[in-house]
Motif scaffolding. Structure first.
Motif, short mmCIF file in Angstrom:
data_model
loop_
_atom_site.label_atom_id
_atom_site.label_comp_id
_atom_site.label_asym_id
_atom_site.label_seq_id
_atom_site.Cartn_x
_atom_site.Cartn_y
_atom_site.Cartn_z
N GLU A 172 0.86 -1.18 0.00
CA GLU A 172 0.00 0.00 0.00
C GLU A 172 0.89 1.23 0.00
O GLU A 172 1.79 1.35 0.83
N THR A 173 0.65 2.13 -0.90
CA THR A 173 1.51 3.30 -1.09
C THR A 173 1.77 4.03 0.22
O THR A 173 0.84 4.37 0.96
N LEU A 174 3.05 4.27 0.51
CA LEU A 174 3.41 5.00 1.73
C LEU A 174 2.92 6.44 1.62
O LEU A 174 3.20 7.12 0.63
N PRO A 175 2.21 6.94 2.64
CA PRO A 175 1.63 8.29 2.55
C PRO A 175 2.66 9.38 2.26
O PRO A 175 2.37 10.34 1.54
N GLN A 176 3.87 9.24 2.84
CA GLN A 176 4.85 10.32 2.68
C GLN A 176 5.41 10.40 1.26
O GLN A 176 6.12 11.36 0.92
N THR A 177 5.11 9.41 0.42
CA THR A 177 5.58 9.45 -0.97
C THR A 177 4.53 10.03 -1.92
O THR A 177 4.77 10.12 -3.12
N ILE A 178 3.38 10.39 -1.38
CA ILE A 178 2.30 10.96 -2.19
C ILE A 178 2.32 12.48 -2.05
O ILE A 178 2.21 13.00 -0.93
N THR A 179 2.48 13.18 -3.16
CA THR A 179 2.50 14.64 -3.15
C THR A 179 1.69 15.15 -4.33
O THR A 179 1.25 14.37 -5.18
N ALA A 180 1.52 16.46 -4.39
CA ALA A 180 0.81 17.05 -5.53
C ALA A 180 1.56 16.77 -6.83
O ALA A 180 0.94 16.53 -7.88
N GLU A 181 2.90 16.77 -6.76
CA GLU A 181 3.70 16.50 -7.95
C GLU A 181 3.80 15.00 -8.25
O GLU A 181 4.10 14.60 -9.38
#
Length: 318
Positions: free
Chosen positions: A282-291
């Motif tokens: 499951e995608t790590l939250p800290q790797t999700i950004t607007a970019e």
């Protein structure tokens, strides 16, 4: 193909981790972000054990073909034991790989909860002592992998032991690879362009020329040339997915040698470090950004993902 420029992948010392774990984590993570690869010296796998494993590997593949095929499990996806020459094919490739291999997995206690997903090992009658050698080598790779995952966790801003429960009793595989001598007009290459399925791969045996990575920055193939005894480590697709491509899984291949070396075998030992079958990627939250928005909004278990990929490379029939 024979005069490929060398990749500027840095050689790191795992011994530095104890002295300055943050600096080592930054160096490892930086190399992964740039190349998807790193070279690691002082990895802790004992050289006498490695030397013995090479000798046993050569003896194994020198066995008669019919004897080796006794250890091939039809329909088993190559999970354990022997997979014959020209079986595996890289995703979307036109020709099968020019290799044969043997898989050693984790030894599980009787009645283990992962017994349904992780097949028991297959041990050959010879060479003598094969089982003991590769159980010991598997454990040594496991320890080195744990240390590298700890550094990756630090680099991602996670607790250093974040991966410990994920990989406890993980479905890792030690692959003994033999690329036999090939004729000058052989179709295909020893290993077609591909990405690995797992979290990280720890590879011994890359000193023999042939391993190349595809540089994402330039689109150019670059040779990976580790110093003697060093380990090549690369990011697999599971870690790429977990980190939303912050740590990229880089396309790589093993090309055919120059004509004067085609009469020689090539051997290597990759350790494909996998999480436990029920680990949720499951995608790590800290790797999700607007970019970098979430590329994988639907999580998947490690076992489910593995099955998808084994179908793609021809080891399991859909």
């Amino acid at each position: 193909m024979l005069d490929t420029p060398a990749a500027a992948v840095p050689t790191l010392s795992l011994a530095d981790q104890a002295r300055d774990p943050d600096a080592f984590a930054a160096a490892l993570g930086g190399s992964f972000e740039r190349f998807g690869f790193a070279i690691v010296a002082d990895h802790g796998v004992p050289q006498p054990l490695i030397d013995h494993a090479w000798a046993q590997t050569e003896a194994l593949f020198a066995l008669p073909e019919d004897e080796k095929r006794r250890y091939h499990v039809s329909g088993g996806g190559g999970a354990r034991g022997y997979t014959p020459f020209k079986t595996e094919i890289a995703k979307d490739a036109r020709h099968v790989d020019l290799k044969e291999f043997w898989h050693v997995g984790r030894e599980l206690a009787a009645g283990h909860r992962y017994a349904g997903e992780m097949a028991p090992n297959i041990w050959p009658d010879r060479p003598k002592g094969f089982r003991d050698t590769f159980i010991e080598l598997f454990a040594a790779f496991d320890r080195a992998g744990d240390r590298l995952l700890s550094a990756i966790a630090r680099h991602l801003g996670l607790a250093p032991d974040w991966f410990d429960p994920a990989v406890k009793d993980g479905n890792s595989v030690l692959r003994l690879l033999h690329y036999p001598p090939i004729p000058a007009d052989a179709e295909g290459v020893r290993a077609g362009a591909h990405e690995d399925i797992n979290l990280i791969t720890l590879l011994l045996g890359a000193e023999e020329a042939g391993l190349e990575l595809l540089d994402r920055a330039t689109g150019q193939w670059l040779a990976v040339k580790p110093p003697q005894g060093a380990m090549v480590v690369n990011v697999g697709d599971m870690l790429q997915r977990l980190t939303n491509h912050v740590l990229p899984s880089t396309t790589h291949r093993v090309v055919n040698p120059p004509p004067e070396r085609r009469g020689h075998s090539r051997y290597s030992m990759p350790f494909f470090l996998h999480p436990a079958p029920d680990f949720l990627i499951e995608t790590l939250p800290q790797t999700i950004t607007a970019e970098n928005p979430n590329r994988y909004p639907e999580p998947i278990t490690a076992n489910g993902y593995l099955h998808q990929r084994l179908v793609e490379i021809g080891l399991i029939k859909a």
